[in-house]
Scaffold this motif. Structure first.
Motif, PDB file in Angstrom:
ATOM      1  N   ALA A  60       0.868  -1.200  -0.252  1.00  0.00           N
ATOM      2  CA  ALA A  60       0.052  -0.141  -0.120  1.00  0.00           C
ATOM      3  C   ALA A  60       0.950   1.126   0.164  1.00  0.00           C
ATOM      4  O   ALA A  60       2.087   1.315   0.196  1.00  0.00           O
ATOM      5  CB  ALA A  60      -0.903   0.279   1.046  1.00  0.00           C
ATOM      6  N   ASP A  61       0.292   2.478  -0.123  1.00  0.00           N
ATOM      7  CA  ASP A  61       0.994   3.509  -0.072  1.00  0.00           C
ATOM      8  C   ASP A  61       1.923   3.829   1.353  1.00  0.00           C
ATOM      9  O   ASP A  61       1.438   3.562   2.302  1.00  0.00           O
ATOM     10  CB  ASP A  61       0.212   4.998  -0.213  1.00  0.00           C
ATOM     11  N   ASP A  62       3.166   3.777   1.340  1.00  0.00           N
ATOM     12  CA  ASP A  62       3.923   3.892   2.285  1.00  0.00           C
ATOM     13  C   ASP A  62       4.003   2.706   3.131  1.00  0.00           C
ATOM     14  O   ASP A  62       4.069   2.806   4.287  1.00  0.00           O
ATOM     15  CB  ASP A  62       3.898   5.214   3.058  1.00  0.00           C
ATOM     16  N   ARG A  63       3.804   1.478   2.848  1.00  0.00           N
ATOM     17  CA  ARG A  63       3.520   0.297   3.464  1.00  0.00           C
ATOM     18  C   ARG A  63       4.498  -0.756   2.660  1.00  0.00           C
ATOM     19  O   ARG A  63       4.254  -1.345   1.486  1.00  0.00           O
ATOM     20  CB  ARG A  63       2.083  -0.267   3.543  1.00  0.00           C
ATOM     21  N   TYR A  64       5.696  -1.330   3.369  1.00  0.00           N
ATOM     22  CA  TYR A  64       6.403  -2.497   2.888  1.00  0.00           C
ATOM     23  C   TYR A  64       6.620  -3.348   3.821  1.00  0.00           C
ATOM     24  O   TYR A  64       6.678  -3.432   4.961  1.00  0.00           O
ATOM     25  CB  TYR A  64       7.890  -1.487   2.641  1.00  0.00           C
ATOM     26  N   VAL A  65       6.881  -4.707   3.261  1.00  0.00           N
ATOM     27  CA  VAL A  65       7.157  -5.876   4.080  1.00  0.00           C
ATOM     28  C   VAL A  65       8.509  -6.664   3.201  1.00  0.00           C
ATOM     29  O   VAL A  65       8.577  -6.475   2.088  1.00  0.00           O
ATOM     30  CB  VAL A  65       6.028  -6.898   3.853  1.00  0.00           C
ATOM     31  N   PRO A  66       9.295  -6.985   4.008  1.00  0.00           N
ATOM     32  CA  PRO A  66      10.270  -7.868   3.410  1.00  0.00           C
ATOM     33  C   PRO A  66       9.777  -9.119   2.442  1.00  0.00           C
ATOM     34  O   PRO A  66       9.116  -9.769   2.912  1.00  0.00           O
ATOM     35  CB  PRO A  66      11.338  -8.437   4.567  1.00  0.00           C
ATOM     36  N   ALA A  67      10.484  -9.107   1.259  1.00  0.00           N
ATOM     37  CA  ALA A  67      10.327 -10.405   0.450  1.00  0.00           C
ATOM     38  C   ALA A  67      10.613 -11.523   1.002  1.00  0.00           C
ATOM     39  O   ALA A  67      10.246 -12.511   0.358  1.00  0.00           O
ATOM     40  CB  ALA A  67      10.903  -9.928  -0.898  1.00  0.00           C
ATOM     41  N   ALA A  68      11.744 -11.610   1.890  1.00  0.00           N
ATOM     42  CA  ALA A  68      12.180 -12.864   2.518  1.00  0.00           C
ATOM     43  C   ALA A  68      11.021 -13.595   3.389  1.00  0.00           C
ATOM     44  O   ALA A  68      11.313 -14.614   3.684  1.00  0.00           O
ATOM     45  CB  ALA A  68      13.454 -12.554   3.287  1.00  0.00           C
ATOM     46  N   LEU A  69      10.049 -12.669   3.835  1.00  0.00           N
ATOM     47  CA  LEU A  69       9.205 -13.544   4.428  1.00  0.00           C
ATOM     48  C   LEU A  69       7.717 -13.963   3.981  1.00  0.00           C
ATOM     49  O   LEU A  69       6.939 -14.215   4.768  1.00  0.00           O
ATOM     50  CB  LEU A  69       8.770 -12.458   5.747  1.00  0.00           C
ATOM     51  N   VAL A  70       7.752 -13.514   2.850  1.00  0.00           N
ATOM     52  CA  VAL A  70       6.349 -13.876   1.950  1.00  0.00           C
ATOM     53  C   VAL A  70       6.757 -14.759   0.705  1.00  0.00           C
ATOM     54  O   VAL A  70       7.957 -14.745   0.029  1.00  0.00           O
ATOM     55  CB  VAL A  70       5.624 -12.570   1.603  1.00  0.00           C
ATOM     56  N   THR A  71       5.613 -15.508   0.416  1.00  0.00           N
ATOM     57  CA  THR A  71       5.778 -16.062  -1.130  1.00  0.00           C
ATOM     58  C   THR A  71       4.957 -15.251  -2.139  1.00  0.00           C
ATOM     59  O   THR A  71       3.890 -15.115  -1.895  1.00  0.00           O
ATOM     60  CB  THR A  71       5.409 -17.557  -1.068  1.00  0.00           C
ATOM     61  N   THR A  72       5.424 -15.203  -3.262  1.00  0.00           N
ATOM     62  CA  THR A  72       4.880 -14.398  -4.104  1.00  0.00           C
ATOM     63  C   THR A  72       4.430 -15.265  -5.449  1.00  0.00           C
ATOM     64  O   THR A  72       5.121 -16.226  -5.549  1.00  0.00           O
ATOM     65  CB  THR A  72       5.742 -13.033  -4.618  1.00  0.00           C
ATOM     66  N   GLY A  73       3.393 -14.999  -5.947  1.00  0.00           N
ATOM     67  CA  GLY A  73       2.993 -15.753  -7.577  1.00  0.00           C
ATOM     68  C   GLY A  73       3.999 -15.129  -8.375  1.00  0.00           C
ATOM     69  O   GLY A  73       5.172 -15.205  -8.527  1.00  0.00           O
ATOM     70  N   THR A  74       3.366 -14.313  -9.271  1.00  0.00           N
ATOM     71  CA  THR A  74       4.034 -13.820 -10.339  1.00  0.00           C
ATOM     72  C   THR A  74       4.834 -12.384  -9.850  1.00  0.00           C
ATOM     73  O   THR A  74       4.306 -11.915  -8.797  1.00  0.00           O
ATOM     74  CB  THR A  74       3.274 -13.312 -11.247  1.00  0.00           C
ATOM     75  N   ALA A  75       5.807 -12.221 -10.445  1.00  0.00           N
ATOM     76  CA  ALA A  75       6.812 -11.070  -9.881  1.00  0.00           C
ATOM     77  C   ALA A  75       5.960  -9.710 -10.191  1.00  0.00           C
ATOM     78  O   ALA A  75       5.579  -9.379 -11.293  1.00  0.00           O
ATOM     79  CB  ALA A  75       8.274 -11.131 -10.612  1.00  0.00           C
ATOM     80  N   ALA A  76       6.091  -8.839  -9.167  1.00  0.00           N
ATOM     81  CA  ALA A  76       5.701  -7.527  -9.268  1.00  0.00           C
ATOM     82  C   ALA A  76       6.744  -6.652 -10.127  1.00  0.00           C
ATOM     83  O   ALA A  76       7.848  -6.950  -9.937  1.00  0.00           O
ATOM     84  CB  ALA A  76       5.238  -7.016  -7.977  1.00  0.00           C
ATOM     85  N   PRO A  77       5.894  -5.584 -10.589  1.00  0.00           N
ATOM     86  CA  PRO A  77       7.178  -4.875 -11.145  1.00  0.00           C
ATOM     87  C   PRO A  77       7.927  -3.733 -10.254  1.00  0.00           C
ATOM     88  O   PRO A  77       7.625  -3.815  -9.125  1.00  0.00           O
ATOM     89  CB  PRO A  77       6.196  -3.953 -11.961  1.00  0.00           C
ATOM     90  N   VAL A  78       8.848  -3.437 -10.831  1.00  0.00           N
ATOM     91  CA  VAL A  78      10.018  -2.483  -9.857  1.00  0.00           C
ATOM     92  C   VAL A  78       8.981  -1.076  -9.731  1.00  0.00           C
ATOM     93  O   VAL A  78       8.466  -0.586 -10.525  1.00  0.00           O
ATOM     94  CB  VAL A  78      11.388  -2.171 -10.505  1.00  0.00           C
ATOM     95  N   CYS A  79       9.139  -0.753  -8.343  1.00  0.00           N
ATOM     96  CA  CYS A  79       8.154   0.409  -8.008  1.00  0.00           C
ATOM     97  C   CYS A  79       9.061   1.652  -8.771  1.00  0.00           C
ATOM     98  O   CYS A  79      10.101   1.783  -9.030  1.00  0.00           O
ATOM     99  CB  CYS A  79       8.592   0.900  -6.721  1.00  0.00           C
TER     100      CYS A  79
END
Length: 428
Positions: A409-428
Motif C-alpha cells: 500500500a502507499d508507504d507500506r512495505y514488507v520484506p520479500a524474504a518473509l512472503v511467497t509471491t506468485g508472479t513477480a511484481a514490477p519495480v516500483c
C-alpha cells in the motif's frame, strides 16, 4: 500484558457464543432432513438466467480430504464422537458440527452453476450443508457458495477449478448425519456480462475474541497473541493455516493488520454483511456493510436480538485474535475499517496487483528499512496485494536473505524474504 477489556466482557462473550449452532438447524437451509435418503433433481431455472445451461459436466469426489470434527470410515463420513469432536471457539456450547473439505477438481471446460445431490442418512435434528467455490486464473478463490435443493450454487464468474466442502451438524449427544456419496453436476449459464464490483470496505465495531486454548470453527487451537479474525458467516471461513480469505483491519491512528479468517462469529453465523443483497445470505433489508448485530444494538432491529434470539450487547461485526488486537495498538473494543480482500473481483485480478502470502508474521514498515516506523503486521498465511517491489535493507527469513521489499500500500512495505509471491511484481 493483555489489553484491558470492559468488566465482565469475557464472560458475556463466552456465554454469547453458546447455543449458536442449534438454532441454525432451523434457520439455515437444510440439505437433508428426517433420516431420509434424498436425491436432488436437476437444477431448475435460475432467476436471471437466459439459457438452460451448456457444457454439462459431472464430478464424483471420494469422501476423503481435510476433516475438522468429521471421521471417514468404510466409505462414509460422520461427525466425530462427542469425546473427540472439535468445539469452535466462537460457537462454543450447544451443537456439534464438523467440516469435510473434499478438495478441488478441474473441469475440462469452464462452469459456473452447480447442483450437488448428496446421499445421506440424516436423523431428526441433523443436517448436511454443501458449499462450492471457484478459483480464478490469478489463483484467488471465490467465497463459499451454498448449493441447496432447488437452489444450485452459481458463482460470480466461470471457472475450471472448483472446490467442495460439506458441513455436518447435529445436536449434543451421539446422533450424527452420515454422508455416503456426493455428486457434482456442473454447467455454464448465460447471464450477460458481469461487472467488476468494488472491493468491500466498511467501518465496523471490533471486539477481542480471546478464548486462548479454545478451538476455532476451522479446527485451529487458539494461542497467545494469535493473529486471525472471526466473521459472522461461513462463506469466508478458511482452512487452518490458509489465507484465501484475508482481511485488512485499520485503526484511525493508521495502524493496519492483514490476517486470515479462521473463525465464525461474533453473534451470527449467516450474516455476510459485506455482500449486497442478493447474494447476502440473510438480513437482506439491511444496507450493505451494516452487520445485523450493529443494527440490532443501535436501532433495535429485529427487536434488538441476533438471529438466535439473544439480546445483542455490543454492535460487533468482527472478532479479533489477541495478536491482532495488540498489533493494532487497541486498548479496548472499538471501531475499525475493514477491507475484505477476496471481494471486488470477477474473473481475473487487475493486472497491476500481484498476490503474496505471508510465510510468517511480517512487520509492516513505512519504508523498505528495518528501522522504519512500525505500521502494523501481516499475519502468517494472510494474502496481500503487492503493487511493486523495491530494494532496501537485508532481511533474513524462510526464503533466505534478501534486499527486496514489497509495497503492499502507499508507504507500506514488507520484506520479500518473509512472503511467497506468485508472479513477480514490477519495480516500483
Amino acid at each position: 500484558m493483555r489489553s484491558p477489556r470492559p468488566a465482565g466482557d469475557g464472560r458475556r462473550r463466552s456465554l454469547a457464543r453458546r447455543r449458536l449452532l442449534l438454532p441454525a438447524l432451523v434457520t439455515s437451509a437444510v440439505l437433508l432432513l428426517g433420516g431420509a435418503v434424498v436425491a436432488v433433481a436437476a437444477a431448475p431455472p435460475v432467476p436471471g438466467v437466459v439459457s438452460a445451461g451448456t457444457d454439462a459436466q459431472t464430478w464424483r469426489p471420494d469422501l476423503a480430504g481435510d476433516a475438522v470434527g468429521v471421521q471417514v470410515a468404510g466409505g462414509s463420513a460422520r461427525l466425530a464422537s462427542p469425546r473427540a469432536e472439535v468445539r469452535p471457539g466462537s460457537l462454543r456450547g450447544a451443537s456439534r458440527e464438523g467440516f469435510l473439505d473434499l478438495g478441488a477438481h478441474t473441469f475440462a471446460r469452464a462452469v459456473d452453476r452447480f447442483t450437488v445431490p448428496v446421499r445421506a442418512d440424516t436423523p431428526d435434528g441433523t443436517a448436511v450443508h454443501v458449499d462450492v467455490r471457484g478459483r480464478d486464473d490469478a489463483g484467488r478463490w471465490s467465497e463459499w457458495t451454498p448449493a441447496a435443493p432447488g437452489s444450485p450454487a452459481v458463482l460470480d464468474a466461470p471457472t475450471r477449478t472448483v472446490a467442495l466442502r460439506l458441513t455436518l451438524v447435529a445436536p449434543p449427544g451421539g446422533v450424527t448425519p452420515t454422508v455416503r456419496a456426493v455428486t457434482v453436476h456442473a454447467d455454464r449459464v448465460t447471464t450477460g456480462s458481469r461487472a467488476l464490483s468494488p472491493r468491500a470496505s466498511y467501518r465496523v465495531f471490533a471486539t477481542r475474541e480471546g478464548l486462548v486454548g479454545g478451538t476455532t470453527a476451522n479446527g485451529h487451537v487458539i494461542t497467545e497473541d494469535d493473529q486471525f479474525v472471526a466473521l459472522p458467516s461461513r462463506r469466508a471461513l478458511d482452512a487452518d493455516g490458509k489465507g484465501d480469505y484475508s482481511v485488512r483491519i485499520c485503526t484511525d491512528a493508521g495502524r493496519c493488520a492483514t490476517v486470515p479468517v479462521w473463525d465464525v462469529g461474533p453473534w451470527n453465523t449467516d450474516d455476510d454483511y459485506w455482500n449486497a443483497a442478493p447474494p447476502r445470505q440473510n438480513w437482506g433489508d439491511l444496507a450493505q456493510g451494516l452487520p445485523q448485530a450493529q443494527a440490532a444494538y443501535s436501532d433495535h432491529y429485529h427487536g434488538g436480538q441476533d438471529g438466535f434470539g439473544r439480546s445483542v450487547r455490543n454492535p460487533a461485526g468482527i472478532d479479533l485474535g489477541d495478536g491482532v488486537f495488540h498489533a493494532l495498538g487497541l486498548q479496548d473494543n472499538g471501531w475499525v475499517t475493514v477491507d475484505y480482500l477476496w471481494t471486488g473481483r470477477s474473473g481475473e485480478a487487475p493486472a497491476d496487483v500481484h498476490l503474496a502470502t505471508a510465510d510468517q508474521p511480517a512487520t509492516v514498515r513505512s519504508a523498505p528499512a528495518s528501522g522504519a516506523p512500525d505500521m502494523g503486521v501481516v499475519g502468517r498465511a494472510a494474502q496481500v496485494d503487492v503493487t511493486c517491489r523495491t530494494t532496501g535493507d537485508t532481511v533474513t527469513g524462510g526464503r533466505g536473505a534478501s534486499t527486496e521489499w514489497l509495497r503492499i500500500a502507499d508507504d507500506r512495505y514488507v520484506p520479500a524474504a518473509l512472503v511467497t509471491t506468485g508472479t513477480a511484481a514490477p519495480v516500483c
